[in-house]
Design a protein around this motif. Structure first.
Motif, PDB file in Angstrom:
ATOM      1  N   ILE A  12       0.842  -1.208   0.000  1.00 55.48           N
ATOM      2  CA  ILE A  12       0.000   0.000   0.000  1.00 55.48           C
ATOM      3  C   ILE A  12       0.872   1.251   0.000  1.00 55.48           C
ATOM      4  O   ILE A  12       0.633   2.181  -0.775  1.00 55.48           O
ATOM      5  N   GLN A  13       1.891   1.275   0.846  1.00 56.51           N
ATOM      6  CA  GLN A  13       2.788   2.441   0.909  1.00 56.51           C
ATOM      7  C   GLN A  13       3.540   2.619  -0.399  1.00 56.51           C
ATOM      8  O   GLN A  13       3.814   3.748  -0.807  1.00 56.51           O
ATOM      9  N   THR A  14       3.907   1.539  -1.055  1.00 59.39           N
ATOM     10  CA  THR A  14       4.693   1.615  -2.280  1.00 59.39           C
ATOM     11  C   THR A  14       3.849   2.086  -3.467  1.00 59.39           C
ATOM     12  O   THR A  14       4.306   2.918  -4.256  1.00 59.39           O
ATOM     13  N   PHE A  15       2.652   1.575  -3.589  1.00 65.57           N
ATOM     14  CA  PHE A  15       1.851   1.832  -4.782  1.00 65.57           C
ATOM     15  C   PHE A  15       0.738   2.859  -4.587  1.00 65.57           C
ATOM     16  O   PHE A  15       0.200   3.378  -5.553  1.00 65.57           O
ATOM     17  N   PHE A  16       0.385   3.127  -3.340  1.00 62.46           N
ATOM     18  CA  PHE A  16      -0.696   4.068  -3.057  1.00 62.46           C
ATOM     19  C   PHE A  16      -0.258   5.045  -1.975  1.00 62.46           C
ATOM     20  O   PHE A  16      -0.886   5.124  -0.922  1.00 62.46           O
ATOM     21  N   LYS A  17       0.823   5.766  -2.210  1.00 65.17           N
ATOM     22  CA  LYS A  17       1.372   6.688  -1.200  1.00 65.17           C
ATOM     23  C   LYS A  17       0.287   7.591  -0.649  1.00 65.17           C
ATOM     24  O   LYS A  17      -0.469   8.205  -1.383  1.00 65.17           O
ATOM     25  N   PHE A  18       0.216   7.641   0.676  1.00 62.15           N
ATOM     26  CA  PHE A  18      -0.760   8.515   1.331  1.00 62.15           C
ATOM     27  C   PHE A  18      -0.077   9.746   1.882  1.00 62.15           C
ATOM     28  O   PHE A  18       0.914   9.783   2.436  1.00 62.15           O
TER      29      PHE A  18
END
Length: 114
Positions: free
Chosen positions: A108-114
């Protein structure tokens, strides 16, 4: 070296390797939570996946457990490692779950940075 000393050496090695993998798994979770994803995160993921492949090849037993069987008739789950019996019994379920949560967080952190 007699059987009890060989079993002791296996238990010590097994415990140290277990500690290494627990640290790696929690580092993957830490990386996923903080978003600090680096080469060590990916190496850790690779190590854990590699360990999973080894377990699959050995029918879900650690090779050290297989080796330790030569030196013990114990039916306890922790005969080959310095862990409480309940943790040795549920080790794979507990740490696979934690790893998968960490892996999901990293993805999630790699592909969908929040």
């Amino acid at each position: 070296m007699n059987h009890s000393n060989k079993l002791l050496a296996i238990k010590l090695a097994h415990t140290l390797i277990w500690i290494f993998f627990v640290v790696v798994i929690f580092y993957v979770v830490y990386s996923g939570i903080t978003g600090i994803i680096n080469i060590y995160t990916w190496l850790g993921i690779g190590f854990v996946i590699g360990e999973g492949i080894v377990l699959l090849l050995f029918k879900m037993f650690c090779p050290l457990t297989v080796l330790a069987r030569k030196y013990s008739d114990s039916q306890k789950d922790n005969f080959d490692i310095f862990l409480p019996n309940w943790l040795a019994k549920h080790n794979k379920l507990i740490f696979t779950t934690i790893f998968l949560i960490g892996l999901a967080l990293v993805v999630i952190q790699t592909f969908f940075k929040f």
